[in-house]
Design an enzyme around this catalytic site. Sequence first.
Site, PDB file in Angstrom:
ATOM      1  N   TYR A  61      42.600  39.246  31.495  1.00 54.17           N
ATOM      2  CA  TYR A  61      41.849  39.135  32.756  1.00 54.17           C
ATOM      3  C   TYR A  61      41.852  40.476  33.503  1.00 54.17           C
ATOM      4  CZ  TYR A  61      40.378  37.191  37.256  1.00 54.17           C
ATOM      5  OH  TYR A  61      39.697  36.928  38.421  1.00 54.17           O
ATOM      6  N   SER A  84      38.440  42.168  41.002  1.00 55.35           N
ATOM      7  CA  SER A  84      39.605  41.432  41.528  1.00 55.35           C
ATOM      8  C   SER A  84      40.632  42.466  41.930  1.00 55.35           C
ATOM      9  CB  SER A  84      40.186  40.534  40.435  1.00 55.35           C
ATOM     10  OG  SER A  84      41.508  40.141  40.756  1.00 55.35           O
TER      11      SER A  84
HETATM   12  P1  NAP Z   1      35.329  28.986  39.670  1.00 49.47           P
HETATM   13  O1  NAP Z   1      35.541  28.053  40.808  1.00 49.47           O
HETATM   14  O2  NAP Z   1      35.869  28.604  38.336  1.00 49.47           O
HETATM   15  O3  NAP Z   1      33.778  29.352  39.550  1.00 49.47           O
HETATM   16  C1  NAP Z   1      33.284  30.145  38.501  1.00 49.47           C
HETATM   17  C2  NAP Z   1      32.012  29.513  37.997  1.00 49.47           C
HETATM   18  O4  NAP Z   1      31.485  30.356  36.945  1.00 49.47           O
HETATM   19  C3  NAP Z   1      32.260  28.132  37.370  1.00 49.47           C
HETATM   20  O5  NAP Z   1      31.354  27.192  37.892  1.00 49.47           O
HETATM   21  C4  NAP Z   1      32.036  28.394  35.913  1.00 49.47           C
HETATM   22  O6  NAP Z   1      31.549  27.273  35.197  1.00 49.47           O
HETATM   23  C5  NAP Z   1      30.994  29.497  35.946  1.00 49.47           C
HETATM   24  N1  NAP Z   1      30.893  30.149  34.646  1.00 49.47           N
HETATM   25  C6  NAP Z   1      31.892  30.390  33.762  1.00 49.47           C
HETATM   26  N2  NAP Z   1      31.399  30.938  32.650  1.00 49.47           N
HETATM   27  C7  NAP Z   1      30.064  31.050  32.833  1.00 49.47           C
HETATM   28  C8  NAP Z   1      29.008  31.519  32.021  1.00 49.47           C
HETATM   29  N3  NAP Z   1      29.248  31.993  30.773  1.00 49.47           N
HETATM   30  N4  NAP Z   1      27.751  31.505  32.499  1.00 49.47           N
HETATM   31  C9  NAP Z   1      27.493  31.009  33.745  1.00 49.47           C
HETATM   32  N5  NAP Z   1      28.464  30.523  34.551  1.00 49.47           N
HETATM   33  C10 NAP Z   1      29.732  30.545  34.104  1.00 49.47           C
HETATM   34  O7  NAP Z   1      35.994  30.410  39.992  1.00 49.47           O
HETATM   35  P2  NAP Z   1      36.130  31.275  41.363  1.00 49.47           P
HETATM   36  O8  NAP Z   1      37.563  31.300  41.722  1.00 49.47           O
HETATM   37  O9  NAP Z   1      35.116  30.900  42.340  1.00 49.47           O
HETATM   38  O10 NAP Z   1      35.819  32.708  40.748  1.00 49.47           O
HETATM   39  C11 NAP Z   1      34.552  33.338  40.850  1.00 49.47           C
HETATM   40  C12 NAP Z   1      34.730  34.792  40.453  1.00 49.47           C
HETATM   41  O11 NAP Z   1      35.700  35.390  41.317  1.00 49.47           O
HETATM   42  C13 NAP Z   1      35.249  35.004  39.031  1.00 49.47           C
HETATM   43  O12 NAP Z   1      34.609  36.141  38.476  1.00 49.47           O
HETATM   44  C14 NAP Z   1      36.718  35.294  39.232  1.00 49.47           C
HETATM   45  O13 NAP Z   1      37.255  36.081  38.195  1.00 49.47           O
HETATM   46  C15 NAP Z   1      36.677  36.060  40.544  1.00 49.47           C
HETATM   47  N6  NAP Z   1      37.933  36.081  41.273  1.00 49.47           N
HETATM   48  C16 NAP Z   1      38.520  34.906  41.660  1.00 49.47           C
HETATM   49  C17 NAP Z   1      39.723  34.968  42.363  1.00 49.47           C
HETATM   50  C18 NAP Z   1      40.441  33.722  42.792  1.00 49.47           C
HETATM   51  O14 NAP Z   1      41.613  33.835  43.191  1.00 49.47           O
HETATM   52  N7  NAP Z   1      39.800  32.554  42.787  1.00 49.47           N
HETATM   53  C19 NAP Z   1      40.315  36.206  42.650  1.00 49.47           C
HETATM   54  C20 NAP Z   1      39.670  37.369  42.258  1.00 49.47           C
HETATM   55  C21 NAP Z   1      38.468  37.304  41.568  1.00 49.47           C
HETATM   56  P3  NAP Z   1      32.591  26.380  34.365  1.00 49.47           P
HETATM   57  O15 NAP Z   1      33.495  25.730  35.363  1.00 49.47           O
HETATM   58  O16 NAP Z   1      31.707  25.441  33.633  1.00 49.47           O
HETATM   59  O17 NAP Z   1      33.358  27.336  33.465  1.00 49.47           O
END
Ligand code: NAP
Length: 257
Positions: A154, A141
Site C-alpha cells: 500500500y 496517503s
Molecule cells: P472505501 O470506502 O473502500 O472506498 C473505495 C471505493 O473504491 C470502494 O467503493 C471500492 O469498491 C472502489 N473501488 C475499488 N477498486 C475499484 C476499481 N478497480 N474500480 C472502481 N472502483 C473501485 O475506501 P476509502 O477509505 O474511502 O478510500 C478512498 C481512497 O482514499 C483510497 O484510494 C484510499 O487508499 C485512500 N485513503 C484512505 C484512507 C483512510 O484512512 N480511509 C487514508 C488515506 C488514503 P469495492 O468496495 O467494491 O472494492
Amino acid sequence: MRLANKVALITGSGSGIGRSSALLFAREGAFVVVNDLDADKGRETVEEIMSQGGRAWFVHADVTDPDSVRSMVNETLAAYSRIDVLFNNAGISGVGALHEVEPEDWDRVIRVNIRGVYLTSKYVLPHMMEHTSGSIINMSSCIAEIGLAKRASYSATKGAVLALTKSMQVDYAPYNIRVNALLPGTILTPFVENYLRTSYGDPEAAIASLKTRQLSNELGRPEDVAKAALFLASEESSFMMGSPLYVDGGVVFGKNA
Ligand code: NAP
C-alpha cells in the site's frame, strides 16, 4: 456554489471518502459522475445526491481495465460534453510486511492504486488538454511520507501516486491543468473498518490505539477529506500545482510526546 455547473468524475465514489466528496461536490453545484466497481453502492450515492436536490449519474467501470475506463470517459463526454474535475479516488488496501505479501496480492494493489490513476487520467487528459482547463486530484496517503508497520504494498502505491502527481503537473501545466494530491491520515471509512476487522483481534481496541497517532486523538471523517478535495477541485486552489495536501490530524508533521 464553488463548483457551479462543473462536471466532476469521482472514481470509487460508492463508498467512504469518494461518496462524501460526491455529496459535497453536488451540494456545491457540480454534476457528479459517480463511478464504482460496485454498482449498488454507486447507485446509492446517486440516489442520495438526487434526494438532496443534486445532479448525479452512475457509470460502472473497473479503473484497472482500459476498455472499461475508455467507455466511462466516452459516455461521460457524450452526456455532459465536459469533464472539469477528475478525482482519482478509487483504491484498495494491502496489508503485510514485504516478505509476507503474495505476488498476486502485490499486483492487485499496484493495479488498482497506480494503474487506476494512470488509466483514468490517460483517457480524461486529452479532453482537458483540448479545453485547456481542468483540475485533477490524485488520492495518495500520509503513508507516502512516513513508515507504518505491515503496509509495504500500500505504501509503495501511495508514494508512487505522489511522485506521479508532481510529474503530471509539469507535463500538463502548459494546458492550464492543475494536478494535486491528497494525503489523508486514518479516516474512518468501510476501507479502514475492513482493515481493522481482518488485521486485529479486537477492532475497538485497535481504533483506540489508532486514535493516539493523531495530535487530535481522533480519527478523521470522510467529510474532512471531502472538504479538502473540494478546495483542490475549485478555483480557490488555483495557485496550487503539484502539491501534497495533508489531512491527517498532525500525523506527518506533529509528534505526540
Ligand atoms: P472505501 O470506502 O473502500 O472506498 C473505495 C471505493 O473504491 C470502494 O467503493 C471500492 O469498491 C472502489 N473501488 C475499488 N477498486 C475499484 C476499481 N478497480 N474500480 C472502481 N472502483 C473501485 O475506501 P476509502 O477509505 O474511502 O478510500 C478512498 C481512497 O482514499 C483510497 O484510494 C484510499 O487508499 C485512500 N485513503 C484512505 C484512507 C483512510 O484512512 N480511509 C487514508 C488515506 C488514503 P469495492 O468496495 O467494491 O472494492
